[in-house]
Enzyme design. Structure first.
Site, PDB file in Angstrom:
ATOM      1  CG  ASP A 101      -2.162   0.592   1.110  1.00 39.47           C
ATOM      2  OD1 ASP A 101      -2.300   1.789   0.461  1.00 39.47           O
ATOM      3  OD2 ASP A 101      -3.249   0.029   1.576  1.00 39.47           O
ATOM      4  CG  ASP A 203      -4.469   5.788   0.899  1.00 44.50           C
ATOM      5  OD1 ASP A 203      -5.415   5.223   1.260  1.00 44.50           O
ATOM      6  OD2 ASP A 203      -4.280   7.081   1.442  1.00 44.50           O
ATOM      7  CD  GLU A 245      -8.745   4.976  -1.601  1.00 44.42           C
ATOM      8  OE1 GLU A 245      -9.500   4.479  -0.875  1.00 44.42           O
ATOM      9  OE2 GLU A 245      -7.897   5.531  -1.375  1.00 44.42           O
ATOM     10  CG  HIS A 319      -9.139  -0.770   4.382  1.00 49.17           C
ATOM     11  ND1 HIS A 319      -8.737  -0.913   3.117  1.00 49.17           N
ATOM     12  CD2 HIS A 319      -8.725   0.486   4.805  1.00 49.17           C
ATOM     13  CE1 HIS A 319      -8.261   0.251   2.831  1.00 49.17           C
ATOM     14  NE2 HIS A 319      -8.245   0.931   3.681  1.00 49.17           N
ATOM     15  CG  ASP A 320     -11.228   2.572   3.401  1.00 47.40           C
ATOM     16  OD1 ASP A 320     -10.938   2.678   4.854  1.00 47.40           O
ATOM     17  OD2 ASP A 320     -10.597   3.211   2.614  1.00 47.40           O
TER      18      ASP A 320
HETATM   19  C1  NOJ Z   1      -8.043   5.659   1.984  1.00 47.80           C
HETATM   20  C2  NOJ Z   1      -7.624   4.449   2.796  1.00 47.80           C
HETATM   21  O1  NOJ Z   1      -8.477   3.415   2.052  1.00 47.80           O
HETATM   22  C3  NOJ Z   1      -8.312   4.728   4.209  1.00 47.80           C
HETATM   23  O2  NOJ Z   1      -8.280   3.693   4.889  1.00 47.80           O
HETATM   24  C4  NOJ Z   1      -7.615   5.879   4.687  1.00 47.80           C
HETATM   25  O3  NOJ Z   1      -7.965   6.411   5.872  1.00 47.80           O
HETATM   26  C5  NOJ Z   1      -7.506   7.197   3.768  1.00 47.80           C
HETATM   27  N1  NOJ Z   1      -7.166   6.688   2.676  1.00 47.80           N
HETATM   28  C6  NOJ Z   1      -6.437   8.187   4.329  1.00 47.80           C
HETATM   29  O4  NOJ Z   1      -5.119   7.472   3.880  1.00 47.80           O
END
Ligand code: NOJ
Length: 547
Positions: A101, A203, A245, A319-320
């Site tokens: 990541d 990210d 992402e 994970h989000d």
């Molecule tokens: C996206 C990530 O997937 C998330 O978990 C994170 O809190 C934010 N970016 C900030 O890095």
């Protein structure tokens, strides 16, 4: 395109590991790299081609590692660089790549760069971050708020300026307009690539080209220039995968990132299919009832947009996000069947599928009754805001349980035993009590378990070019209960049909789908024909290869 020239990541199934919650080898309640190594055989058996590893870098863990304090070291709670190298080697021997990541929109406020940046305007590192003088009224330069709540600008007395932090005060944004900073990042990326990793998940990549002065943050004016430069300096000529992402990308802008001749990324993680279910005002905190037509429209648009150029990522979980079976399926009576249905529908579209840990056994959302059970800094930040807006506590908890990120972060459920077999200690976040029933041991022991379907899908992808490359054609776009499509390559043709409802239904099959063949995968009994009047059981899904 020559079939043999297909890059490995088009034929592979990805699997996301959230290290903190995957497997704890030393009883401190936090998952770690030796724990991941101990589960590589499990992942190999599942048929996984690469692991996207959420951040394992040294970090104060305010955002569980998405706040990096040292890009070239491993967080002690996760292990050491030696452990990491062992992970890469051990994974390789099982034909599994490790995708790191890459979190370079911001660092932790505990990164050495930021400490130096805050100490003096003269320090070279000061220019690695985004600083502005106070506005005319002496306050912040503008009223931008942060994603995790509160203002985006923060005052530092020693330098007499505000720094910009789009996520939280603990995550100051890097200034990508600074070429020295970009060179540092590329050097660091090459350092990891030289260690043998299989690529990067990047990210919030669409924020890198931002211009804070004109408030253009997402897909800002410098984005593609930087991504092309990054590619030239790091990824070019290496046989690795890159996934960016982006919460802002649309089918229209996607080819700018992953179009064949762009020299940027291999694919993007887009979220249009997630966002279609959110409220216009309250966003994910107040999800709309699931609407299959709306959902299909988004996914089909993405399939169409990247038909000949670019490449899709296929996922419903990470994970989000809350657990997919709880959002798009039925996490009660039809949990197993609907979890398999979601897998069948997603994995057989055109693109690279990503499985989020625990998805393969149909893990569900967790119910927390008290605020102190949550661990996510987003909940902390939002709570303060929503209370200030007068939201009732139970409404806030309901939203957090439905959509909060901790749903995905409770420990992986390995067994029905104490702490779900995740740790011998006290886990950093509570395990879901339903591990007594939903766990890897039980699922694997069941030939009809959810993971059996995931294994089948990964295997089909490896051996059937039509799944990787076949032309995608949507069917019944307006049907509110049926998700159906075909794939076709060199005369070989598949149909995928799913009933997205808890009722048994009769589907009036369009002529082009009627036919006989071989069942490739199914969740409610084998099928060898698609009849004109097709009776589908609740949440039934199957794929048929026509004769
Ligand atoms: C996206 C990530 O997937 C998330 O978990 C994170 O809190 C934010 N970016 C900030 O890095």
């Amino acid at each position: 395109m020559q079939r043999d020239d297909l890059p490995w990541w088009k034929k592979a199934t990805g699997y996301q590991v959230y290290p903190r919650s995957f497997c704890d080898s030393d009883g401190d309640g936090i998952g770690d790299i030796p724990g991941i190594i101990s589960k590589l055989d499990y992942l190999a058996e599942l048929g996984i081609g690469f692991i996207w590893l959420s951040p394992v870098y040294r970090s104060p863990m305010r955002d569980n590692g998405y706040d990096i304090a040292d890009y070239r070291d491993i967080a002690p709670e996760f292990g050491t660089l030696d452990d990491f190298d062992r992970l890469v080697t051990e994974a390789r021997t099982r034909d599994i790549g490790i995708v790191m990541d890459l979190v370079v929109n911001h660092t932790s406020n505990e990164h050495d760069w930021f400490k130096k940046a805050c100490a003096s305007r003269e320090a070279p590192e000061h220019a690695f971050y985004i600083w502005r003088d106070p506005g005319p009224d002496g306050g912040p330069p503008n009223d931008r708020t942060a994603i995790f709540g509160g203002p985006a600008w923060h005052w530092v007395e020693a330098v007499g300026q505000y720094y910009f932090a789009y996520f939280s005060a603990h995550q100051p944004d890097l200034d990508w307009q600074n070429p020295d900073l970009r060179a540092e990042i590329y050097d660091m990326m090459n350092w990891w690539l030289d260690r043998g990793i299989a690529g990067f998940r990047m990210d919030v990549v669409s924020l890198l080209g931002k211009d804070v002065d004109t408030d253009r943050l997402e897909e800002g004016p410098y984005l593609h220039e930087y991504l092309q430069e990054m590619h030239r300096q790091t990824l070019a000529g290496r046989d690795v995968v890159s996934v960016g992402e982006s919460w802002a990308v649309t089918p229209r802008t996607a080819p700018l990132y992953c179009g064949r001749d762009r020299g940027e990324l291999d694919m993007v993680f887009q979220f249009n299919h997630v966002g279609q279910g959110w409220d216009e005002t309250f966003g994910k905190w107040k999800p709309k009832p699931f609407d299959l037509v709306r959902f299909k429209r988004v996914l089909f648009d993405w399939q169409r947009a990247l038909t000949d150029d670019g490449w899709n990522s296929l996922f419903l979980s990470n994970h989000d996000l809350p657990r997919q079976v709880s959002v798009y399926g039925d996490d009660g009576r039809w949990r197993v069947r609907s979890a398999k249905m979601l897998a069948i529908v997603m994995h057989l579209m055109k693109g690279t599928p990503f499985v989020y840990q625990g998805e393969e056994i149909g893990m569900t959302n967790v119910v927390f009754e008290r605020l102190d059970q949550f661990r996510d800094l987003e909940i902390e930040g939002r709570y303060a805001e929503m209370m200030a807006q007068g939201l009732a506590m139970e409404d806030f908890l309901a939203g957090a349980n439905l959509s909060g990120r901790d749903n995905a972060r409770v420990p992986m459920q390995w067994t029905g035993g104490p702490q779900a077999g995740f740790t011998t200690g006290t886990p950093w976040i509570e395990v879901n009590p339903n591990h007594a029933e939903i766990n890897v041991a039980a699922d694997r022991a069941d030939p009809d378990g959810v993971s059996a379907t995931y294994r089948t899908l990964a295997g089909l992808r490896r051996r059937m070019p039509v799944i990787v490359q076949g032309h995608f054609a949507p069917v019944t776009e307006d049907d509110p209960r049926v998700f159906a499509y075909t794939r076709e390559l060199d005369g070989e043709r598949l149909a995928v049909i799913a009933n997205f409802s808890a009722e048994a239904i009769v589907f009036q099959t369009p002529d082009e789908l009627v036919g006989e063949g071989e069942c490739l995968v199914a969740n409610a009994g084998q099928r060898t024909a698609i009849e004109a009047r097709l009776e589908l059981a609740p949440y039934e899904a199957f794929a048929l290869r026509y004769r």
